[in-house]
Design a protein around this motif. Structure first.
Motif, short mmCIF file in Angstrom:
data_model
loop_
_atom_site.label_atom_id
_atom_site.label_comp_id
_atom_site.label_asym_id
_atom_site.label_seq_id
_atom_site.Cartn_x
_atom_site.Cartn_y
_atom_site.Cartn_z
N LEU A 108 0.83 -1.20 0.00
CA LEU A 108 0.00 0.00 0.00
C LEU A 108 0.87 1.26 0.00
N TYR A 109 1.94 1.23 0.78
CA TYR A 109 2.83 2.38 0.82
C TYR A 109 3.49 2.59 -0.55
N ALA A 110 3.95 1.49 -1.17
CA ALA A 110 4.59 1.59 -2.48
C ALA A 110 3.60 2.13 -3.52
N SER A 111 2.34 1.73 -3.43
CA SER A 111 1.33 2.24 -4.35
C SER A 111 1.15 3.73 -4.17
N GLY A 114 4.15 5.66 -5.65
CA GLY A 114 4.16 5.75 -7.10
C GLY A 114 3.15 6.72 -7.66
N GLN A 115 2.22 7.22 -6.83
CA GLN A 115 1.19 8.14 -7.30
C GLN A 115 1.55 9.61 -7.10
N VAL A 116 2.62 9.87 -6.38
CA VAL A 116 2.99 11.26 -6.10
C VAL A 116 4.41 11.52 -6.58
N LEU A 117 4.72 12.78 -6.78
CA LEU A 117 6.06 13.18 -7.18
C LEU A 117 6.79 13.75 -5.97
N VAL A 118 7.81 13.06 -5.52
CA VAL A 118 8.63 13.55 -4.42
C VAL A 118 10.10 13.23 -4.71
N VAL A 119 10.96 14.00 -4.09
CA VAL A 119 12.41 13.74 -4.12
C VAL A 119 12.79 13.20 -2.75
N ARG A 139 23.49 12.28 -4.18
CA ARG A 139 22.62 11.15 -4.48
C ARG A 139 21.18 11.48 -4.06
N TYR A 140 20.22 10.99 -4.84
CA TYR A 140 18.82 11.22 -4.51
C TYR A 140 17.95 10.22 -5.27
N GLN A 141 16.67 10.20 -4.93
CA GLN A 141 15.70 9.36 -5.63
C GLN A 141 14.47 10.20 -5.97
N VAL A 142 13.91 9.94 -7.13
CA VAL A 142 12.68 10.60 -7.57
C VAL A 142 11.61 9.52 -7.73
N SER A 143 10.45 9.75 -7.14
CA SER A 143 9.42 8.70 -7.10
C SER A 143 8.77 8.44 -8.45
N ARG A 144 8.77 9.44 -9.34
CA ARG A 144 8.16 9.28 -10.67
C ARG A 144 9.09 9.89 -11.71
N PRO A 145 8.97 9.48 -12.98
CA PRO A 145 9.80 10.09 -14.02
C PRO A 145 9.61 11.60 -14.06
N ALA A 146 10.70 12.34 -14.00
CA ALA A 146 10.62 13.80 -13.95
C ALA A 146 11.98 14.38 -14.30
N ARG A 147 11.99 15.68 -14.59
CA ARG A 147 13.26 16.38 -14.76
C ARG A 147 13.69 16.91 -13.39
N ALA A 148 14.89 16.50 -13.00
CA ALA A 148 15.41 16.89 -11.68
C ALA A 148 16.55 17.89 -11.88
N THR A 149 16.43 19.03 -11.20
CA THR A 149 17.45 20.07 -11.25
C THR A 149 18.08 20.19 -9.87
#
Length: 344
Positions: A108-111, A114-119, A139-149
């Motif tokens: 449930l947490y993983a679902s 995957g529905q929100v955009l967070v770094v 180093r970092y992680q982005v929860s959804r495909p996005a452009r990270a600056t």
């Protein structure tokens, strides 16, 4: 809604025991107590009521965690995911321990994630390097495909160090220079990673300390590794030739003296001839015993001259390199410790 068996919720209960902060709202406390007593319906009611109050960020994190675990225990997947979505926004790095919680809660947490955009999990490696020549890893992680600056902000400067399309874990690098190519001043800086997906945007921060230092210079050389100066003179071998010549001369003188005994020379003249022979013998002996004067070695003289030229040339290069190093700056990057999250 049908309650899940007791065993499936015991682990989630243990993981949220303990407050995040020193102060806690009474309503939050009651919601926690209801959850600890397995009264999930009351826990949900009290948590939703508490969210209408003016709460601290830590209290809101706890309440959404209570809601997520409670809805999950009651098989209310949609509500659990929504609660976990809010939890992810408030505390992106706060997540269930997959080794301690039920697979359903983890799913449930993983679902929700995957529905929100967070770094998430923005971290900077410790590093020490010459500004502009080395680099530090971010180093970092982005929860959804996005452009990270990735930006470095502080001490009156703002530097964009990286921009890339990211899905999941990613790494950015920074060489320690400002936008104008100068080493950054010493001080505290924020590392801000901003992910953008359409109209959605989220920034994850980290903090570092930058210290400046000078670059070590090189010592001048007095020799080259593997090469050594050779003696430019050598002592010739000892020779007995002067003594031999003196003996020969003395013998000739002695023979001459014998031949002259029957001549008209008087005794004084004969003695003078004998003295000359004796003097020649002593001189030859001294010349043979005396240490010979050293003589130059042309090959070694040429070798030493070439070696000195190489050392002079290398020292000129070292002087030039030291001039460049005196203008350089060593940067030491140290991540600022972040308080560990409360047990969950």
């Amino acid at each position: 809604m049908k309650p899940r068996p007791l065993l499936s919720v015991l682990l989630p209960i243990a993981l949220i025991a303990g407050p995040l902060g020193a102060q806690q709202s009474p309503t939050v406390r009651r919601a926690r107590q209801a959850y600890d007593q397995l009264d999930f319906s009351s826990a949900i009611t009290l948590a939703r009521r508490a969210l209408a109050e003016r709460l601290t960020r830590d209290d809101r994190i706890q309440l959404y965690e209570v809601l997520g675990y409670s809805y999950g225990a009651l098989d209310s997947a949609r509500q659990a995911v929504e609660a976990f979505r809010q939890l992810v926004f408030l505390a992106p790095d706060r997540e269930p321990d997959v080794e301690r919680v039920s697979p359903r809660i983890t799913s449930l947490y993983a679902s929700a994630l995957g529905q929100v955009l967070v770094v998430r999990k923005v971290a900077v490696d410790s590093a020490s390097f010459i500004a502009g020549e080395g680099q530090v890893l971010i180093r970092y992680q982005v929860s959804r495909p996005a452009r990270a600056t990735t930006r470095v902000v502080g001490q009156g400067v703002e530097i964009v160090v990286d921009s890339q399309l990211v899905t999941g874990p990613a790494i950015a690098t920074w060489n320690g220079l400002t936008g104008s190519g100068e080493p950054v001043p010493a001080g505290t800086y924020q590392i801000l990673v901003t992910a953008v997906e359409g109209r959605n945007e989220f920034t994850g921060p980290a903090e570092i300390r930058v210290d400046r230092g000078s670059v070590d210079t090189l010592a001048h050389l007095t020799g080259l590794p593997g090469y050594s100066f050779q003696p430019e003179t050598e002592a010739p071998p000892r020779t007995w030739r002067p003594l031999g010549l003196a003996v020969l001369y003395t013998g000739l003188v002695a023979g001459a003296a014998v031949a002259l005994e029957n001549t008209s020379l008087d005794l004084g003249d004969r003695r003078e001839v004998g003295g000359v022979g004796f003097l020649a013998l002593v001189t030859g002996l001294v010349m043979s015993v005396k240490k010979p004067d050293p003589r130059p070695v042309p090959a070694n003289i040429q070798y030493n001259r070439l070696l000195r030229e190489q050392i002079i040339e290398r020292n000129a290069q070292i002087a030039e390199e030291n001039g460049r190093r005196r203008q350089q700056v060593t940067l030491t990057i140290t991540p600022t410790p972040v308080p560990a999250p409360a047990p969950r």
